[in-house]
Write a protein that holds these residues in place. Structure first.
Motif, PDB file in Angstrom:
ATOM      1  N   ILE A  95       0.840  -1.152   0.038  1.00  0.00           N
ATOM      2  CA  ILE A  95      -0.092   0.131  -0.118  1.00  0.00           C
ATOM      3  C   ILE A  95       1.008   1.233   0.204  1.00  0.00           C
ATOM      4  O   ILE A  95       0.693   2.097  -0.947  1.00  0.00           O
ATOM      5  CB  ILE A  95      -1.084  -0.020   1.132  1.00  0.00           C
ATOM      6  N   THR A  96       1.651   1.395   0.944  1.00  0.00           N
ATOM      7  CA  THR A  96       2.763   2.509   1.028  1.00  0.00           C
ATOM      8  C   THR A  96       4.221   2.179   0.513  1.00  0.00           C
ATOM      9  O   THR A  96       4.365   0.855   0.473  1.00  0.00           O
ATOM     10  CB  THR A  96       2.515   3.137   2.451  1.00  0.00           C
ATOM     11  N   ILE A  97       4.701   3.209   0.126  1.00  0.00           N
ATOM     12  CA  ILE A  97       6.260   3.012  -0.245  1.00  0.00           C
ATOM     13  C   ILE A  97       6.985   3.958   0.637  1.00  0.00           C
ATOM     14  O   ILE A  97       6.604   5.401   1.101  1.00  0.00           O
ATOM     15  CB  ILE A  97       6.388   3.239  -1.467  1.00  0.00           C
ATOM     16  N   ASP A  98       8.290   3.341   1.216  1.00  0.00           N
ATOM     17  CA  ASP A  98       9.142   4.476   1.909  1.00  0.00           C
ATOM     18  C   ASP A  98      10.251   4.700   1.537  1.00  0.00           C
ATOM     19  O   ASP A  98      10.799   3.977   0.425  1.00  0.00           O
ATOM     20  CB  ASP A  98       9.439   3.437   3.216  1.00  0.00           C
ATOM     21  N   LEU A  99      10.742   5.763   1.712  1.00  0.00           N
ATOM     22  CA  LEU A  99      12.093   6.521   1.480  1.00  0.00           C
ATOM     23  C   LEU A  99      12.849   6.720   2.710  1.00  0.00           C
ATOM     24  O   LEU A  99      12.069   7.265   3.550  1.00  0.00           O
ATOM     25  CB  LEU A  99      12.078   7.641   0.366  1.00  0.00           C
ATOM     26  N   VAL A 100      14.302   6.614   2.622  1.00  0.00           N
ATOM     27  CA  VAL A 100      14.846   7.257   3.886  1.00  0.00           C
ATOM     28  C   VAL A 100      16.081   8.206   3.106  1.00  0.00           C
ATOM     29  O   VAL A 100      16.780   7.779   2.375  1.00  0.00           O
ATOM     30  CB  VAL A 100      15.551   5.980   4.528  1.00  0.00           C
ATOM     31  N   LEU A 101      16.095   9.538   3.745  1.00  0.00           N
ATOM     32  CA  LEU A 101      16.849  10.330   3.271  1.00  0.00           C
ATOM     33  C   LEU A 101      17.870  10.906   4.509  1.00  0.00           C
ATOM     34  O   LEU A 101      17.544  10.826   5.373  1.00  0.00           O
ATOM     35  CB  LEU A 101      16.144  11.628   2.396  1.00  0.00           C
ATOM     36  N   ASP A 102      18.815  11.340   3.837  1.00  0.00           N
ATOM     37  CA  ASP A 102      19.822  12.093   4.651  1.00  0.00           C
ATOM     38  C   ASP A 102      19.219  13.655   4.629  1.00  0.00           C
ATOM     39  O   ASP A 102      18.234  13.989   4.120  1.00  0.00           O
ATOM     40  CB  ASP A 102      21.047  12.177   4.391  1.00  0.00           C
ATOM     41  N   GLN A 103      20.016  14.589   5.654  1.00  0.00           N
ATOM     42  CA  GLN A 103      19.483  15.833   5.725  1.00  0.00           C
ATOM     43  C   GLN A 103      19.646  16.738   4.500  1.00  0.00           C
ATOM     44  O   GLN A 103      18.840  17.560   4.280  1.00  0.00           O
ATOM     45  CB  GLN A 103      20.220  16.477   6.764  1.00  0.00           C
ATOM     46  N   GLU A 104      20.551  16.212   3.454  1.00  0.00           N
ATOM     47  CA  GLU A 104      20.731  17.158   2.313  1.00  0.00           C
ATOM     48  C   GLU A 104      19.656  16.299   1.177  1.00  0.00           C
ATOM     49  O   GLU A 104      19.531  16.963   0.159  1.00  0.00           O
ATOM     50  CB  GLU A 104      22.064  16.715   1.781  1.00  0.00           C
ATOM     51  N   GLY A 105      19.024  15.532   1.683  1.00  0.00           N
ATOM     52  CA  GLY A 105      17.890  14.904   0.678  1.00  0.00           C
ATOM     53  C   GLY A 105      18.512  13.860  -0.302  1.00  0.00           C
ATOM     54  O   GLY A 105      17.729  13.570  -1.116  1.00  0.00           O
ATOM     55  N   LYS A 106      19.483  13.260   0.008  1.00  0.00           N
ATOM     56  CA  LYS A 106      20.222  12.157  -0.495  1.00  0.00           C
ATOM     57  C   LYS A 106      19.621  10.730  -0.237  1.00  0.00           C
ATOM     58  O   LYS A 106      19.376  10.626   0.978  1.00  0.00           O
ATOM     59  CB  LYS A 106      21.773  12.023  -0.400  1.00  0.00           C
ATOM     60  N   ILE A 107      19.114  10.072  -1.089  1.00  0.00           N
ATOM     61  CA  ILE A 107      18.503   8.707  -0.924  1.00  0.00           C
ATOM     62  C   ILE A 107      19.377   7.903  -0.307  1.00  0.00           C
ATOM     63  O   ILE A 107      20.358   7.356  -0.688  1.00  0.00           O
ATOM     64  CB  ILE A 107      17.862   8.120  -2.057  1.00  0.00           C
ATOM     65  N   LEU A 108      19.155   7.403   0.990  1.00  0.00           N
ATOM     66  CA  LEU A 108      19.939   6.337   1.664  1.00  0.00           C
ATOM     67  C   LEU A 108      19.244   4.793   1.513  1.00  0.00           C
ATOM     68  O   LEU A 108      19.967   3.961   1.426  1.00  0.00           O
ATOM     69  CB  LEU A 108      19.724   6.546   3.246  1.00  0.00           C
ATOM     70  N   TYR A 109      17.898   4.963   1.296  1.00  0.00           N
ATOM     71  CA  TYR A 109      17.191   3.377   1.203  1.00  0.00           C
ATOM     72  C   TYR A 109      15.908   4.019   0.488  1.00  0.00           C
ATOM     73  O   TYR A 109      15.294   4.906   0.687  1.00  0.00           O
ATOM     74  CB  TYR A 109      16.834   3.034   2.384  1.00  0.00           C
ATOM     75  N   ASN A 110      15.424   3.248  -0.761  1.00  0.00           N
ATOM     76  CA  ASN A 110      14.216   3.328  -1.161  1.00  0.00           C
ATOM     77  C   ASN A 110      13.492   2.128  -1.351  1.00  0.00           C
ATOM     78  O   ASN A 110      14.185   1.107  -1.704  1.00  0.00           O
ATOM     79  CB  ASN A 110      14.303   4.124  -2.438  1.00  0.00           C
ATOM     80  N   ASP A 111      12.268   2.061  -1.209  1.00  0.00           N
ATOM     81  CA  ASP A 111      11.497   0.847  -1.307  1.00  0.00           C
ATOM     82  C   ASP A 111      10.955   0.500  -2.637  1.00  0.00           C
ATOM     83  O   ASP A 111       9.743  -0.489  -2.843  1.00  0.00           O
ATOM     84  CB  ASP A 111      10.227   0.923  -0.247  1.00  0.00           C
ATOM     85  N   PHE A 112      11.086   1.203  -3.655  1.00  0.00           N
ATOM     86  CA  PHE A 112      10.767   1.044  -5.065  1.00  0.00           C
ATOM     87  C   PHE A 112      10.885  -0.162  -5.531  1.00  0.00           C
ATOM     88  O   PHE A 112      10.297  -0.913  -6.259  1.00  0.00           O
ATOM     89  CB  PHE A 112      10.883   2.327  -5.876  1.00  0.00           C
ATOM     90  N   GLU A 113      12.274  -0.579  -5.343  1.00  0.00           N
ATOM     91  CA  GLU A 113      12.871  -2.097  -5.719  1.00  0.00           C
ATOM     92  C   GLU A 113      11.916  -3.153  -5.289  1.00  0.00           C
ATOM     93  O   GLU A 113      11.387  -4.117  -6.083  1.00  0.00           O
ATOM     94  CB  GLU A 113      14.118  -1.986  -5.620  1.00  0.00           C
TER      95      GLU A 113
END
Length: 219
Positions: A95-113
């Motif tokens: 249902i939902t998809i998660d992203l984890v970013l750092d303070q600069e907006g760089k993707i540390l982890y994404n759930d789209f895969e």
């Protein structure tokens, strides 16, 4: 008829005084029925849309709170454990998809895969990324505690409802839900209500017309 010189006006407008009272009543009853039905449809559409967005916002709020709780519990371990929990949640709910970013907006982890593997059983989409505009929009809404709409160019230009929050001073969690999925139930409810409203207004129209025609117009 033309050779005889007679003029027959097939589409000549009938003066109002010559129009039967029953026809006038039927016309205005139909006009008011259509107006009331249109108003009912508009109110129902607005209500269902608001209700769908409110439900989605509740889901996003819950998922963000759950992610923060798990992160606090696993903060003493490596990031792999937290990322694995996010992946398992995505694979189980879809249902939902998660992203984890750092303070600069760089993707540390994404759930789209994970979503891609769940839906298509293969990695058929390119690597996910955020544009500068998308990153700025997320960072602007981190501390607002409100849902916002974002169109992800890296995910087939899909429009998402999102909510972002800080996990700590270094990381940000973003939970997203596809707006097409949000409004799917709304559309079904509107179709059902519209069909029932058409039947109801048609029945009321016939009942009122027959009743007034027999008790008033004919007399």
């Amino acid at each position: 008829i033309r050779m005889s010189g007679d003029h027959i006006y097939l589409y000549r407008r009938t003066p109002k005084r010559d129009t039967p009272l029953s026809s006038q009543f039927q016309k205005w009853l139909l006009v008011w029925t259509v107006l009331v039905f249109s108003g009912s449809f508009l109110i129902n559409y607005m209500y269902e849309t608001t209700s769908a967005l409110s439900t989605a916002d509740t889901v996003l709020t819950y998922e963000v709170a759950a992610a923060k709780h798990v992160f606090d519990q696993t903060s003493s371990y490596s990031d792999t454990q937290f990322n694995e929990w996010i992946r398992n949640r995505s694979m189980s709910s879809a249902i939902t998809i998660d992203l984890v970013l750092d303070q600069e907006g760089k993707i540390l982890y994404n759930d789209f895969e994970a979503q891609n593997e769940l839906l298509y059983h293969a990695n058929v989409m390119p690597a996910f990324s955020l544009t500068k505009e998308e990153t700025d929009l997320i960072l602007q809404n981190v501390d607002n505690d409100v849902s916002f709409t974002i169109t992800l160019s890296g995910y087939q230009d899909t429009e998402m409802l999102a909510k972002a929050a800080r996990l700590n001073q270094e990381k940000i969690i973003v939970v997203l839900e596809d707006t097409s999925a949000i409004f799917l139930n709304r559309t079904g409810a509107i179709y059902e209500n519209t069909f029932s409203s058409i039947l109801m207004f048609a029945l009321l129209y016939m009942m009122i017309y027959l009743l007034v025609d027999s008790m008033v117009v004919q007399r």
